[in-house]
Design a protein around this motif. Structure first.
Motif, PDB file in Angstrom:
ATOM      1  N   PHE A  25     -29.638  78.076 -24.674  1.00  0.00           N
ATOM      2  CA  PHE A  25     -30.137  79.115 -23.700  1.00  0.00           C
ATOM      3  C   PHE A  25     -29.372  79.901 -22.989  1.00  0.00           C
ATOM      4  O   PHE A  25     -28.302  79.582 -22.888  1.00  0.00           O
ATOM      5  CB  PHE A  25     -30.940  77.953 -22.665  1.00  0.00           C
ATOM      6  CG  PHE A  25     -32.033  77.192 -23.448  1.00  0.00           C
ATOM      7  CD1 PHE A  25     -33.005  77.797 -23.811  1.00  0.00           C
ATOM      8  CD2 PHE A  25     -31.648  75.863 -23.554  1.00  0.00           C
ATOM      9  CE1 PHE A  25     -34.068  76.640 -24.542  1.00  0.00           C
ATOM     10  CE2 PHE A  25     -32.756  75.086 -24.282  1.00  0.00           C
ATOM     11  CZ  PHE A  25     -33.936  75.513 -24.715  1.00  0.00           C
ATOM     12  N   GLY A  26     -29.868  81.201 -22.503  1.00  0.00           N
ATOM     13  CA  GLY A  26     -29.225  81.978 -21.761  1.00  0.00           C
ATOM     14  C   GLY A  26     -29.115  81.850 -20.309  1.00  0.00           C
ATOM     15  O   GLY A  26     -30.165  81.509 -19.871  1.00  0.00           O
ATOM     16  N   VAL A  27     -27.965  81.659 -19.882  1.00  0.00           N
ATOM     17  CA  VAL A  27     -27.869  81.356 -18.523  1.00  0.00           C
ATOM     18  C   VAL A  27     -27.259  82.401 -17.700  1.00  0.00           C
ATOM     19  O   VAL A  27     -25.977  82.859 -17.982  1.00  0.00           O
ATOM     20  CB  VAL A  27     -27.314  80.060 -18.073  1.00  0.00           C
ATOM     21  CG1 VAL A  27     -27.470  79.563 -16.722  1.00  0.00           C
ATOM     22  CG2 VAL A  27     -27.826  79.151 -19.359  1.00  0.00           C
ATOM     23  N   THR A  28     -27.513  82.836 -16.639  1.00  0.00           N
ATOM     24  CA  THR A  28     -26.763  83.673 -15.706  1.00  0.00           C
ATOM     25  C   THR A  28     -26.319  83.033 -14.432  1.00  0.00           C
ATOM     26  O   THR A  28     -27.354  82.763 -13.850  1.00  0.00           O
ATOM     27  CB  THR A  28     -27.318  85.141 -15.540  1.00  0.00           C
ATOM     28  OG1 THR A  28     -27.332  85.797 -16.802  1.00  0.00           O
ATOM     29  CG2 THR A  28     -26.347  85.789 -14.576  1.00  0.00           C
ATOM     30  N   LYS A  29     -25.142  83.036 -13.842  1.00  0.00           N
ATOM     31  CA  LYS A  29     -25.030  82.435 -12.651  1.00  0.00           C
ATOM     32  C   LYS A  29     -24.862  83.501 -11.638  1.00  0.00           C
ATOM     33  O   LYS A  29     -24.191  84.486 -11.531  1.00  0.00           O
ATOM     34  CB  LYS A  29     -23.576  81.840 -12.818  1.00  0.00           C
ATOM     35  CG  LYS A  29     -23.132  80.375 -11.962  1.00  0.00           C
ATOM     36  CD  LYS A  29     -22.086  79.705 -12.268  1.00  0.00           C
ATOM     37  CE  LYS A  29     -21.176  80.025 -11.135  1.00  0.00           C
ATOM     38  NZ  LYS A  29     -19.544  79.449 -11.349  1.00  0.00           N
ATOM     39  N   LEU A  30     -25.498  83.313 -10.521  1.00  0.00           N
ATOM     40  CA  LEU A  30     -25.798  84.035  -9.289  1.00  0.00           C
ATOM     41  C   LEU A  30     -24.754  83.571  -8.114  1.00  0.00           C
ATOM     42  O   LEU A  30     -24.914  82.170  -7.973  1.00  0.00           O
ATOM     43  CB  LEU A  30     -26.969  84.580  -8.887  1.00  0.00           C
ATOM     44  CG  LEU A  30     -28.137  85.071  -9.834  1.00  0.00           C
ATOM     45  CD1 LEU A  30     -29.435  85.416  -9.330  1.00  0.00           C
ATOM     46  CD2 LEU A  30     -27.360  86.367 -10.150  1.00  0.00           C
ATOM     47  N   ALA A  31     -24.047  84.112  -7.342  1.00  0.00           N
ATOM     48  CA  ALA A  31     -23.392  83.567  -6.402  1.00  0.00           C
ATOM     49  C   ALA A  31     -24.456  82.983  -5.341  1.00  0.00           C
ATOM     50  O   ALA A  31     -25.315  83.941  -5.021  1.00  0.00           O
ATOM     51  CB  ALA A  31     -22.298  84.388  -5.782  1.00  0.00           C
ATOM     52  N   THR A  32     -24.216  81.864  -4.814  1.00  0.00           N
ATOM     53  CA  THR A  32     -25.245  81.669  -3.574  1.00  0.00           C
ATOM     54  C   THR A  32     -24.344  80.848  -2.635  1.00  0.00           C
ATOM     55  O   THR A  32     -23.551  80.099  -2.647  1.00  0.00           O
ATOM     56  CB  THR A  32     -26.237  80.562  -4.267  1.00  0.00           C
ATOM     57  OG1 THR A  32     -26.388  80.869  -5.605  1.00  0.00           O
ATOM     58  CG2 THR A  32     -27.512  80.639  -3.538  1.00  0.00           C
ATOM     59  N   THR A  33     -25.307  80.982  -1.507  1.00  0.00           N
ATOM     60  CA  THR A  33     -24.797  79.795  -0.400  1.00  0.00           C
ATOM     61  C   THR A  33     -26.100  79.339   0.546  1.00  0.00           C
ATOM     62  O   THR A  33     -26.898  80.125   0.769  1.00  0.00           O
ATOM     63  CB  THR A  33     -24.045  80.817   0.530  1.00  0.00           C
ATOM     64  OG1 THR A  33     -24.624  81.884   0.992  1.00  0.00           O
ATOM     65  CG2 THR A  33     -22.454  80.999   0.065  1.00  0.00           C
ATOM     66  N   GLY A  34     -26.125  78.209   0.713  1.00  0.00           N
ATOM     67  CA  GLY A  34     -26.872  77.662   1.806  1.00  0.00           C
ATOM     68  C   GLY A  34     -28.478  77.741   1.792  1.00  0.00           C
ATOM     69  O   GLY A  34     -28.798  78.537   0.817  1.00  0.00           O
ATOM     70  N   GLY A  35     -29.171  77.011   2.565  1.00  0.00           N
ATOM     71  CA  GLY A  35     -30.562  77.099   2.450  1.00  0.00           C
ATOM     72  C   GLY A  35     -31.064  76.092   1.846  1.00  0.00           C
ATOM     73  O   GLY A  35     -31.209  74.928   2.512  1.00  0.00           O
TER      74      GLY A  35
END
Ligand code: NI
Ligand code: NI
Ligand code: NI
Lengths: 109, 109, 109
Positions: A25-35
């Motif tokens: 499966f194709g996955v792309t990681k996005l930077a994230t914080t909190g919530g």
């Protein structure tokens, strides 16, 4: 085609990316914080054929399922008479928030 | 209204953002790493009127199309007898993965 | 269930995240740069029940609405005869671009 937005704990992100990639499966990681799940989360973008959506959902469930863990809390500031003995504390780790949206058009260029 | 998630190579991202902006399209750059097209990708969020979707798709195709490039691989660690002569290697560069989703509601505040 | 992509000014992001969190809405902050509203933007991912979409839209409107601000521009490089007196300049601050998409499936793991 579906597009999955999976918000997972940083701790689980690497294993999830590796597992999904291994399964093709194709996955792309996005930077994230909190919530959604407090600080320290990663949002993953996963494109998947409709027929394989359940497979991906099962992998996410498997890797990110809520489970018990034990941490030693950091020592607090002590008064002159106190001695701090850290007591391991049971915490809940894992968990994920997953949104699936329909893809109108998909192109691989 | 459509919302486009375009995962492109870092190398192509600046040119794509500039071209889309010049043509009057709104683009937002999200930090990205790895997955769909290996490491070094950027995910762009592009909002576009339905009638202009093809224009944006053509611009993405144009800027990010897969093409041949040549790189000199970094020199390996050599043993005492070896001399390293870097041989340029042909590689495929570019490429993009594009998901288009329907927008339910759009507001500019 | 709806998924909101809100692109807001960095200046407004913290207040918006805090307000939404206080009101019980789940928010995830994605790192962002430039485009829709020039540099210095943050993209927020907000999941919300259909019935509460208007509540979230009102909060975004409230926190991010376009308003007048005053800044003192940085002093320019001066020639020998010039004296620079910074003149406060009225600028428009705030603003947001909001896309709402329909959620096909939602899971909290
Ligand atoms: Ni958590
Ligand atoms: Ni590539
Ligand atoms: Ni602005």
């Amino acid at each position: 085609m579906k597009l999955i937005f999976a918000i997972v704990h940083d701790d689980d992100a690497i294993e999830l990316v590796n597992t999904l990639t291994d399964e093709g499966f194709g996955v792309t990681k996005l930077a994230t914080t909190g919530g959604f799940l407090k600080a320290g989360n990663t949002t993953l973008l996963i494109g998947v054929e409709k027929e394989k959506l359940d497979d991906v959902m099962n992998i996410i469930q498997d890797v990110c399922k809520t489970r018990k863990g034990v941490i030693s809390p950091p020592s607090p500031v002590l008064g002159a008479t106190g001695v701090y003995i850290p007591t391991p504390v049971e915490v809940t780790i894992g968990g994920a928030t997953v949104f699936v949206v329909d893809v109108d058009r998909f192109e691989k260029i």
